[in-house]
Design a protein around this motif. Sequence first.
Motif, PDB file in Angstrom:
ATOM      1  N   SER A 222       0.835  -1.189   0.000  1.00  0.00           N
ATOM      2  CA  SER A 222       0.000   0.000   0.000  1.00  0.00           C
ATOM      3  C   SER A 222       0.874   1.244   0.000  1.00  0.00           C
ATOM      4  N   LEU A 223       0.231   2.397  -0.095  1.00  0.00           N
ATOM      5  CA  LEU A 223       0.970   3.660  -0.034  1.00  0.00           C
ATOM      6  C   LEU A 223       1.723   3.809   1.284  1.00  0.00           C
ATOM      7  N   PRO A 224       1.099   3.628   2.464  1.00  0.00           N
ATOM      8  CA  PRO A 224       1.869   3.770   3.703  1.00  0.00           C
ATOM      9  C   PRO A 224       2.963   2.717   3.849  1.00  0.00           C
ATOM     10  N   MET A 225       2.767   1.519   3.309  1.00  0.00           N
ATOM     11  CA  MET A 225       3.840   0.518   3.348  1.00  0.00           C
ATOM     12  C   MET A 225       5.040   1.017   2.560  1.00  0.00           C
ATOM     13  N   VAL A 226       4.790   1.559   1.376  1.00  0.00           N
ATOM     14  CA  VAL A 226       5.871   2.080   0.541  1.00  0.00           C
ATOM     15  C   VAL A 226       6.554   3.256   1.226  1.00  0.00           C
ATOM     16  N   GLN A 227       5.773   4.135   1.825  1.00  0.00           N
ATOM     17  CA  GLN A 227       6.358   5.298   2.481  1.00  0.00           C
ATOM     18  C   GLN A 227       7.186   4.904   3.705  1.00  0.00           C
ATOM     19  N   LEU A 228       6.732   3.905   4.457  1.00  0.00           N
ATOM     20  CA  LEU A 228       7.522   3.434   5.585  1.00  0.00           C
ATOM     21  C   LEU A 228       8.820   2.799   5.096  1.00  0.00           C
ATOM     22  N   VAL A 288       1.215  -7.076   6.594  1.00  0.00           N
ATOM     23  CA  VAL A 288       1.669  -8.342   7.176  1.00  0.00           C
ATOM     24  C   VAL A 288       2.257  -9.215   6.080  1.00  0.00           C
ATOM     25  N   TYR A 289       3.242 -10.006   6.450  1.00  0.00           N
ATOM     26  CA  TYR A 289       3.903 -10.860   5.466  1.00  0.00           C
ATOM     27  C   TYR A 289       4.701 -11.935   6.200  1.00  0.00           C
ATOM     28  N   GLY A 290       5.087 -12.964   5.475  1.00  0.00           N
ATOM     29  CA  GLY A 290       6.037 -13.932   5.993  1.00  0.00           C
ATOM     30  C   GLY A 290       5.438 -15.048   6.827  1.00  0.00           C
ATOM     31  N   PHE A 380       4.954  -4.711   8.904  1.00  0.00           N
ATOM     32  CA  PHE A 380       5.394  -3.317   8.987  1.00  0.00           C
ATOM     33  C   PHE A 380       4.476  -2.663  10.024  1.00  0.00           C
ATOM     34  N   ARG A 381       5.072  -2.018  11.036  1.00  0.00           N
ATOM     35  CA  ARG A 381       4.273  -1.432  12.102  1.00  0.00           C
ATOM     36  C   ARG A 381       4.533   0.068  12.239  1.00  0.00           C
ATOM     37  N   CYS A 449      12.496  -5.707  18.616  1.00  0.00           N
ATOM     38  CA  CYS A 449      13.218  -6.953  18.830  1.00  0.00           C
ATOM     39  C   CYS A 449      12.550  -8.112  18.082  1.00  0.00           C
ATOM     40  N   PHE A 450      13.387  -8.935  17.484  1.00  0.00           N
ATOM     41  CA  PHE A 450      12.974 -10.149  16.762  1.00  0.00           C
ATOM     42  C   PHE A 450      12.055  -9.854  15.576  1.00  0.00           C
ATOM     43  N   GLU A 451      12.282  -8.716  14.918  1.00  0.00           N
ATOM     44  CA  GLU A 451      11.489  -8.367  13.737  1.00  0.00           C
ATOM     45  C   GLU A 451      12.367  -8.089  12.518  1.00  0.00           C
TER      46      GLU A 451
END
Length: 521
Positions: A222-228, A288-290, A380-381, A449-451
């Motif tokens: 998404s747009l915010p995913m790309v921007q992050l 979310v992924y993985g 991505f958070r 941590c752990f991400e």
Amino acid sequence: MKQQIIFIIIISLILGGCGDFLEPKSKSEFVPKDANSMHELLLGEAYPRNDITGLNIFLYLLDDDVTSAPYQELNIGSDANAWWAPYSWQSNMYEVMDEAGVTTFNIYKSYYTLILGANAVLDYIADINDDINTINSVKAQALALRGYFYFNLVNIFGAPYNSNKKALGVPLKLNSGIEESELKRNTVEEVYTQILNDLLEAERLYQSLPTDQQWQANYRTSLPMVQLLLSRVYLYMEQWEKAATYANNVIQNENFRLLDLKTIDFDSASPSYINYHSYTNSTEVIWVYGNVTDVTRYVYNISAGKEGRPFFRASEELMKSFDETAGDLRKDRYIIRSSYEITNANNEVEAMPSAFGKVNVSPSRYYQPTGGTGIFGRSFRLSEAYLNSCEANAMLNKSRGNANAGREALRLLNELRTYRFPSDYQEKNISDPDELITFIQDERRRELCFEDHRWFDLRRWGMKEIKHTWFPDATSTIVYTLQKNDLGYTLPLPPDALELNNLLEQNPLAPSPRNGSLTSN
């Protein structure tokens, strides 16, 4: 249905050569004409879905957030070298793991397989005649994914950008056709340039869509995913203003808000962990992924020891970084505890802190990680956007004497921490620029941590010395040391990739096997 069958045939033709990593078959004469079908192709062949494994697997054994659990005897048929090789930074880790029976560790191949899927979509989309918004959405997703995959590849197999951007990175394969010759490795700088090209074009395409199509809780980029991700890339490149700008775009996005850890029902005697990588569990989740197994396979393996406990635990250094006096809630809410009890550095008996966190776990005795439909291993958070902006502003304060940037870094830092501590949280007031940077780096360690962040962060923050303790038997201890600026901070290319591409050059390697200092109890 007919068109879907054609797509299956096309995918088989395109991806039949995935074993060659960079040499897929050329396009079939059956070119799809429907953007929605292309969307399905993207989901099937380019997304790091929760059933896709082999991404960043064993990277979490390399950093300083993990250490050995107390010695345990192996089950019959288990080989400790599968864990020992990456944990002790052996330059021949692939060969050792292969001999130990581990065959799913080829990160290089896994990423290029997904890149191939993204390339195929980008090649075919030019032939599509359909709704322009749907076409732009598909293109934006493919570019976002390809940019993300190359970002991970270059940070695993290339030198840190701020250390040597002219060093060898990874080969750039940007189409699904057959190359006339094998591909050489591009430089780190060239790979980063391509990453930015992909992400900036993805951003432009997303911004051309109606607002309600720029982000949805539908597992897509998404747009915010790309921007992050852009804020992360610019942070690694030390382009502080751009890193802060893109992070702030995400912070200001009304779709997300920080998750207040005080609102989570949590009983320390019988913890009830939540999955922080879930749209329904967390207001912070952007994408979310993985796969859960990728995150936990080497640090949680109930078959490894006779008592059913893993070889590894969260390090004392990580656990001590949480401010227990002030009541940092993350120490219990982010770190998953095993039922196995150990004696900690304070000579206190406690449930062993596991070397994974924030994943979905069953309420069983061992808090076993679990996957399933809609359950992912990573995300991505929003909190990363806060920390990216904090660090970028703190660096602007130090490098350019920008006091306003320093104050903004401190403001965002305290805003984030308000959601991580009890209601009586006392705000931090740090005036020294170096002290502020150090505190933000420590905060990044605690929060993320752990991400899949710590190893990359250690690389770009100067590649400090790390020591890992290993127990080869019940009476001996070996300490392995990754020296400051060690060659081991850049992983070797896997042997089969080198065999399939004669133009690939191996990274400079540390002596193998890496020596450790042995002591006996």
